[in-house]
Motif scaffolding. Structure first.
Motif, short mmCIF file in Angstrom:
data_model
loop_
_atom_site.label_atom_id
_atom_site.label_comp_id
_atom_site.label_asym_id
_atom_site.label_seq_id
_atom_site.Cartn_x
_atom_site.Cartn_y
_atom_site.Cartn_z
N UNK A 30 54.11 -4.04 61.00
CA UNK A 30 55.04 -3.77 59.90
C UNK A 30 54.33 -4.05 58.57
N UNK A 31 55.07 -3.90 57.52
CA UNK A 31 54.53 -4.17 56.19
C UNK A 31 53.75 -2.98 55.65
N UNK A 32 53.48 -3.05 54.38
CA UNK A 32 52.72 -1.99 53.72
C UNK A 32 51.27 -2.41 53.58
N UNK A 33 50.35 -1.47 53.68
CA UNK A 33 48.94 -1.82 53.49
C UNK A 33 48.68 -2.20 52.04
N UNK A 34 47.79 -3.15 51.85
CA UNK A 34 47.40 -3.52 50.49
C UNK A 34 45.88 -3.59 50.44
N UNK A 35 45.30 -3.13 49.33
CA UNK A 35 43.84 -3.10 49.26
C UNK A 35 43.25 -4.51 49.23
N UNK A 36 42.22 -4.75 50.01
CA UNK A 36 41.55 -6.05 49.95
C UNK A 36 40.94 -6.27 48.57
N UNK A 37 40.82 -7.50 48.16
CA UNK A 37 40.30 -7.80 46.82
C UNK A 37 38.83 -7.47 46.66
N UNK A 38 38.09 -7.39 47.74
CA UNK A 38 36.64 -7.17 47.66
C UNK A 38 36.25 -5.69 47.56
N UNK A 39 37.19 -4.80 47.35
CA UNK A 39 36.87 -3.37 47.27
C UNK A 39 36.23 -3.03 45.92
N UNK A 40 35.34 -2.03 45.96
CA UNK A 40 34.75 -1.54 44.71
C UNK A 40 35.79 -0.75 43.92
N UNK A 41 35.55 -0.58 42.63
CA UNK A 41 36.49 0.18 41.80
C UNK A 41 36.59 1.64 42.26
N UNK A 42 35.46 2.23 42.67
CA UNK A 42 35.50 3.61 43.16
C UNK A 42 36.36 3.70 44.41
N UNK A 43 36.25 2.72 45.30
CA UNK A 43 37.03 2.73 46.54
C UNK A 43 38.51 2.52 46.23
N UNK A 44 38.83 1.71 45.24
CA UNK A 44 40.24 1.50 44.85
C UNK A 44 40.85 2.80 44.35
N UNK A 45 40.06 3.62 43.67
CA UNK A 45 40.55 4.92 43.21
C UNK A 45 40.87 5.82 44.41
N UNK A 46 39.99 5.81 45.41
CA UNK A 46 40.23 6.59 46.64
C UNK A 46 41.49 6.06 47.33
N UNK A 47 41.63 4.74 47.40
CA UNK A 47 42.80 4.10 48.04
C UNK A 47 44.09 4.61 47.42
N UNK A 48 44.14 4.61 46.09
CA UNK A 48 45.37 5.01 45.39
C UNK A 48 45.74 6.45 45.74
N UNK A 49 44.78 7.34 45.78
CA UNK A 49 45.06 8.74 46.12
C UNK A 49 45.47 8.88 47.59
N UNK A 50 44.82 8.13 48.45
CA UNK A 50 45.03 8.26 49.90
C UNK A 50 46.38 7.73 50.34
N UNK A 51 46.73 6.53 49.92
CA UNK A 51 47.94 5.89 50.42
C UNK A 51 49.20 6.63 49.96
N UNK A 52 49.22 7.15 48.73
CA UNK A 52 50.41 7.86 48.27
C UNK A 52 50.52 9.25 48.88
N UNK A 53 49.41 9.78 49.42
CA UNK A 53 49.43 11.13 50.00
C UNK A 53 50.03 11.17 51.39
N UNK A 54 50.11 10.01 52.08
CA UNK A 54 50.66 9.98 53.43
C UNK A 54 52.14 9.59 53.39
N UNK A 55 52.93 10.08 54.34
CA UNK A 55 54.35 9.73 54.37
C UNK A 55 54.54 8.23 54.61
N UNK A 56 55.63 7.68 54.12
CA UNK A 56 55.91 6.26 54.36
C UNK A 56 56.00 5.98 55.86
#
Length: 148
Positions: A30-56
């Motif tokens: 359960x729960x929502x995925x959250x980005x780990x703190x050790x991610x690069x800024x480029x990877x965080x940008x990919x994360x934001x696009x990826x997670x919102x693109x998939x259905x809840x």
């Protein structure tokens, strides 16, 4: 090669095509995925696009690190591709010989990791076919808009 086991939830969504007994005691993350703190800024940008693109409900909190690894691979692939496109095709070796840039290896390794993780996370067209978001009108959510 043996078939990859599918979670019970995926079998239920697909209508249990094998008609075998389903594991009713399988843990349900359960729960929502959250980005780990050790991610690069480029990877965080990919994360934001990826997670919102998939259905809840497709990703759970337990998927955070696999998603982060995918995002890092995608960002590394983008960086390597930009370096290659920018002209970093060859480099000089230690003995003065010309050799292929190491960015090609980064690009290839990242693409391979993206393919592997993407299939496990439902991020490629083949594995996405098995996901049923329960919404008949795909145009009403961002994931539907992404694939149409």
């Amino acid at each position: 090669m043996p078939a990859i086991r599918k979670p019970t939830a995926v079998k239920e969504i697909e209508g249990n095509p094998g008609k075998r007994a389903l594991n009713k005691s399988e843990p349900k993350p359960s729960g929502l995925p959250s980005p780990p703190t050790a991610m690069s800024n480029r990877a965080k940008t990919v994360w934001k696009r990826l997670v919102v693109a998939m259905p809840p409900g497709v990703f759970a909190a337990t998927d955070s690190y696999a998603l982060a690894a995918y995002c890092e691979a995608a960002s590394n692939h983008q960086l390597a591709t930009a370096k290659i496109a920018g002209g970093e095709i060859e480099t000089t070796g230690s003995t003065g010989q010309t050799k292929l840039s190491p960015w090609f290896a980064v690009q290839s390794d990242s693409a391979r990791l993206m393919a592997t993780l993407g299939a496990k996370l439902g991020l490629d067209p083949v594995s996405r076919q098995a996901i049923n978001s329960g919404d008949k009108d795909q145009g009403s959510d961002e994931f539907g808009n992404l694939i149409n």
